[in-house]
Enzyme design. Structure first.
Site, PDB file in Angstrom:
ATOM      1  N   GLN A 105      36.871  40.106  31.722  1.00  0.00           N
ATOM      2  CA  GLN A 105      37.751  40.652  33.380  1.00  0.00           C
ATOM      3  C   GLN A 105      36.814  41.168  34.228  1.00  0.00           C
ATOM      4  O   GLN A 105      37.042  41.183  35.557  1.00  0.00           O
ATOM      5  CB  GLN A 105      38.951  41.245  32.972  1.00  0.00           C
ATOM      6  CG  GLN A 105      40.064  40.690  32.290  1.00  0.00           C
ATOM      7  CD  GLN A 105      41.037  41.804  32.160  1.00  0.00           C
ATOM      8  OE1 GLN A 105      42.099  42.012  32.759  1.00  0.00           O
ATOM      9  NE2 GLN A 105      41.150  42.400  30.862  1.00  0.00           N
ATOM     10  N   HIS A 123      37.329  36.479  35.610  1.00  0.00           N
ATOM     11  CA  HIS A 123      37.437  36.856  37.039  1.00  0.00           C
ATOM     12  C   HIS A 123      36.029  36.558  38.230  1.00  0.00           C
ATOM     13  O   HIS A 123      36.165  36.934  38.836  1.00  0.00           O
ATOM     14  CB  HIS A 123      37.714  38.414  37.333  1.00  0.00           C
ATOM     15  CG  HIS A 123      39.337  38.597  36.592  1.00  0.00           C
ATOM     16  ND1 HIS A 123      39.710  39.804  36.424  1.00  0.00           N
ATOM     17  CD2 HIS A 123      40.374  37.743  36.649  1.00  0.00           C
ATOM     18  CE1 HIS A 123      40.870  40.017  36.056  1.00  0.00           C
ATOM     19  NE2 HIS A 123      41.361  38.633  36.102  1.00  0.00           N
ATOM     20  N   CYS A 131      29.941  29.965  49.883  1.00  0.00           N
ATOM     21  CA  CYS A 131      30.190  29.728  51.196  1.00  0.00           C
ATOM     22  C   CYS A 131      31.518  28.970  51.029  1.00  0.00           C
ATOM     23  O   CYS A 131      31.684  28.030  50.520  1.00  0.00           O
ATOM     24  CB  CYS A 131      29.164  28.960  51.892  1.00  0.00           C
ATOM     25  SG  CYS A 131      29.817  28.156  53.275  1.00  0.00           S
ATOM     26  N   CYS A 152      26.908  31.774  56.227  1.00  0.00           N
ATOM     27  CA  CYS A 152      25.961  30.747  55.425  1.00  0.00           C
ATOM     28  C   CYS A 152      24.612  30.273  56.224  1.00  0.00           C
ATOM     29  O   CYS A 152      24.956  29.813  57.370  1.00  0.00           O
ATOM     30  CB  CYS A 152      26.705  29.234  55.164  1.00  0.00           C
ATOM     31  SG  CYS A 152      25.948  27.985  54.198  1.00  0.00           S
ATOM     32  N   ASN A 218      40.922  51.474  22.922  1.00  0.00           N
ATOM     33  CA  ASN A 218      41.383  52.289  24.191  1.00  0.00           C
ATOM     34  C   ASN A 218      41.499  53.715  24.396  1.00  0.00           C
ATOM     35  O   ASN A 218      41.859  54.211  23.121  1.00  0.00           O
ATOM     36  CB  ASN A 218      42.635  51.523  24.785  1.00  0.00           C
ATOM     37  CG  ASN A 218      42.882  51.651  26.363  1.00  0.00           C
ATOM     38  OD1 ASN A 218      42.533  52.672  26.840  1.00  0.00           O
ATOM     39  ND2 ASN A 218      43.092  50.317  26.892  1.00  0.00           N
TER      40      ASN A 218
HETATM   41  P1  NAD Z   1      42.019  47.320  33.328  1.00  0.00           P
HETATM   42  O1  NAD Z   1      43.222  46.635  32.715  1.00  0.00           O
HETATM   43  O2  NAD Z   1      40.951  46.683  33.133  1.00  0.00           O
HETATM   44  O3  NAD Z   1      42.372  48.956  32.616  1.00  0.00           O
HETATM   45  C1  NAD Z   1      41.308  49.824  32.259  1.00  0.00           C
HETATM   46  C2  NAD Z   1      41.514  50.343  30.724  1.00  0.00           C
HETATM   47  O4  NAD Z   1      40.511  50.935  30.348  1.00  0.00           O
HETATM   48  C3  NAD Z   1      42.673  51.575  30.803  1.00  0.00           C
HETATM   49  O5  NAD Z   1      43.631  51.005  29.882  1.00  0.00           O
HETATM   50  C4  NAD Z   1      42.170  52.457  30.610  1.00  0.00           C
HETATM   51  O6  NAD Z   1      42.852  53.362  29.398  1.00  0.00           O
HETATM   52  C5  NAD Z   1      40.884  52.030  29.477  1.00  0.00           C
HETATM   53  N1  NAD Z   1      39.653  52.892  29.216  1.00  0.00           N
HETATM   54  C6  NAD Z   1      39.262  53.933  30.471  1.00  0.00           C
HETATM   55  N2  NAD Z   1      38.196  54.548  29.780  1.00  0.00           N
HETATM   56  C7  NAD Z   1      37.709  54.004  28.722  1.00  0.00           C
HETATM   57  C8  NAD Z   1      36.756  54.022  27.779  1.00  0.00           C
HETATM   58  N3  NAD Z   1      35.637  55.179  27.853  1.00  0.00           N
HETATM   59  N4  NAD Z   1      36.927  53.294  26.445  1.00  0.00           N
HETATM   60  C9  NAD Z   1      37.888  52.594  26.297  1.00  0.00           C
HETATM   61  N5  NAD Z   1      38.851  52.344  27.176  1.00  0.00           N
HETATM   62  C10 NAD Z   1      38.772  53.105  28.398  1.00  0.00           C
HETATM   63  O7  NAD Z   1      42.380  48.006  34.752  1.00  0.00           O
HETATM   64  P2  NAD Z   1      41.656  47.795  35.970  1.00  0.00           P
HETATM   65  O8  NAD Z   1      40.735  49.059  36.111  1.00  0.00           O
HETATM   66  O9  NAD Z   1      42.900  48.154  37.141  1.00  0.00           O
HETATM   67  O10 NAD Z   1      41.072  46.520  36.398  1.00  0.00           O
HETATM   68  C11 NAD Z   1      41.660  45.467  36.837  1.00  0.00           C
HETATM   69  C12 NAD Z   1      40.806  44.217  36.983  1.00  0.00           C
HETATM   70  O11 NAD Z   1      39.906  44.601  37.914  1.00  0.00           O
HETATM   71  C13 NAD Z   1      39.867  44.246  35.742  1.00  0.00           C
HETATM   72  O12 NAD Z   1      40.499  43.169  35.117  1.00  0.00           O
HETATM   73  C14 NAD Z   1      38.566  43.776  36.440  1.00  0.00           C
HETATM   74  O13 NAD Z   1      38.644  42.371  36.789  1.00  0.00           O
HETATM   75  C15 NAD Z   1      38.500  44.460  37.670  1.00  0.00           C
HETATM   76  N6  NAD Z   1      37.475  45.527  37.437  1.00  0.00           N
HETATM   77  C16 NAD Z   1      36.264  45.019  37.108  1.00  0.00           C
HETATM   78  C17 NAD Z   1      35.477  46.215  36.977  1.00  0.00           C
HETATM   79  C18 NAD Z   1      34.047  45.795  36.502  1.00  0.00           C
HETATM   80  O14 NAD Z   1      33.424  44.851  36.669  1.00  0.00           O
HETATM   81  N7  NAD Z   1      33.357  46.901  35.713  1.00  0.00           N
HETATM   82  C19 NAD Z   1      35.804  47.542  37.329  1.00  0.00           C
HETATM   83  C20 NAD Z   1      37.084  47.798  37.737  1.00  0.00           C
HETATM   84  C21 NAD Z   1      38.080  46.719  37.947  1.00  0.00           C
HETATM   85 ZN    ZN Z   2      28.084  26.960  54.052  1.00  0.00          ZN
END
Ligand code: NAD
Ligand code: ZN
Length: 250
Positions: A105, A123, A131, A152, A218
């Site tokens: 994700q 995602h 664009c 663009c 987790n």
């Molecule tokens: P999420 O559903 O991705 O949840 C984060 C989870 O990680 C929580 O359950 C938390 O308990 C757990 N966690 C925290 N530290 C940890 C560790 N060290 N080891 C293992 N687990 C751990 O929720 P979100 O942050 O709300 O994200 C929602 C969406 O937003 C994601 O699905 C993603 O698409 C995007 N997002 C991406 C990034 C990225 O690209 N790194 C960062 C933030 C959000």
């Molecule tokens: Zn364009």
């Protein structure tokens, strides 16, 4: 390491060794130890920022304001992050034939940077831009973010990062391939995901309904823990994944 966790790691490794198809499903939690904060939870970005700048309609009406926040949060900050040992452990498992795919994700490109090859970005990605008018694709590394919003060079249209904003559909072919992997897997490893973000949260349920054993890593219990998880490895992604590859003798 706690005896109980060590015992569960042994069980997880045994299931992985006996499986035909193993898939990992990662959320923001896997990148927390690469210093990228999650969106939700106590250190989550939504405590500091209003998520509306990532709504597609808001972005189109206020492109400069949205782009400035996107630059600050996604590119200046996420951009400096490096993969951690959990990302590397998954890449190693794939290389040695113990993992067939990663469904992520995340938009941070850290699985690919660690060497994972079969990655489905549910995602989208922060590495590409598109664009909104003519569909031309750009690479972030070829762009300067000095003057915002980005427009663009071919048609003057508004350029948007190629990850999904609120209100947008899941990109293809990542969506259908992710659902297909979930159906085919016999072991499914969920790492650092709350289970609160739909439709991504349906993927582990689909795997479970098709007979997969669910291993979850987790630091906290999630929406999956008491519904579908078979083996819960409570702890940090880096520690649990390092212990797992050690147990697999990789
Ligand atoms: P999420 O559903 O991705 O949840 C984060 C989870 O990680 C929580 O359950 C938390 O308990 C757990 N966690 C925290 N530290 C940890 C560790 N060290 N080891 C293992 N687990 C751990 O929720 P979100 O942050 O709300 O994200 C929602 C969406 O937003 C994601 O699905 C993603 O698409 C995007 N997002 C991406 C990034 C990225 O690209 N790194 C960062 C933030 C959000
Ligand atoms: Zn364009």
């Amino acid at each position: 390491m706690d005896k109980n966790i060590q015992n569960l790691i042994g069980k997880a490794a045994q299931a992985i060794r006996g499986a035909q198809r193993v898939t990992a499903f990662s959320g923001a939690g896997i990148s927390v130890e690469s210093n990228i904060p999650p969106f939700r939870g106590k250190n989550g970005l939504w405590n500091k920022y209003d998520p509306k700048f990532l709504e597609i309609n808001y972005f189109m009406l206020h492109p400069k304001e949205s782009w400035e926040l996107i630059k600050e949060i996604i590119y200046d900050f996420f951009g400096k992050a490096k993969p951690n040992s959990a990302h590397y452990a998954l890449a190693l498992m794939e290389k040695k034939g113990f993992l067939q795919a990663v469904i992520t994700q995340n938009i941070d490109n850290l699985h690919q940077e660690a060497g994972s090859e079969n990655v489905y970005e549910f995602h989208g990605t922060s590495q590409k831009l598109v664009c909104l008018d003519c569909g031309r694709s750009y690479l972030i590394n070829d762009m300067s973010l000095e003057k915002l919003p980005l427009l663009c060079s071919k048609c003057g249209g508004l350029i948007k990062p190629d990850f999904i904003f609120f209100g947008e559909p899941i990109p293809e072919p990542a969506a259908s391939r992710s659902f297909m992997e979930a159906e085919l897997s016999d072991v499914f490893i969920v790492i650092g995901s709350t289970g609160e973000v739909a439709p991504a949260s349906q993927i582990p349920h689909l795997a479970k309904n098709n007979g997969a054993l669910i291993i979850e890593i987790n630091t906290e219990e999630s929406g999956f823990t008491h519904s579908i998880t078979d083996i819960f490895l409570k702890g940090k992604a880096t520690e649990m994944m390092t212990a797992l590859v050690k147990e697999l003798k990789l």
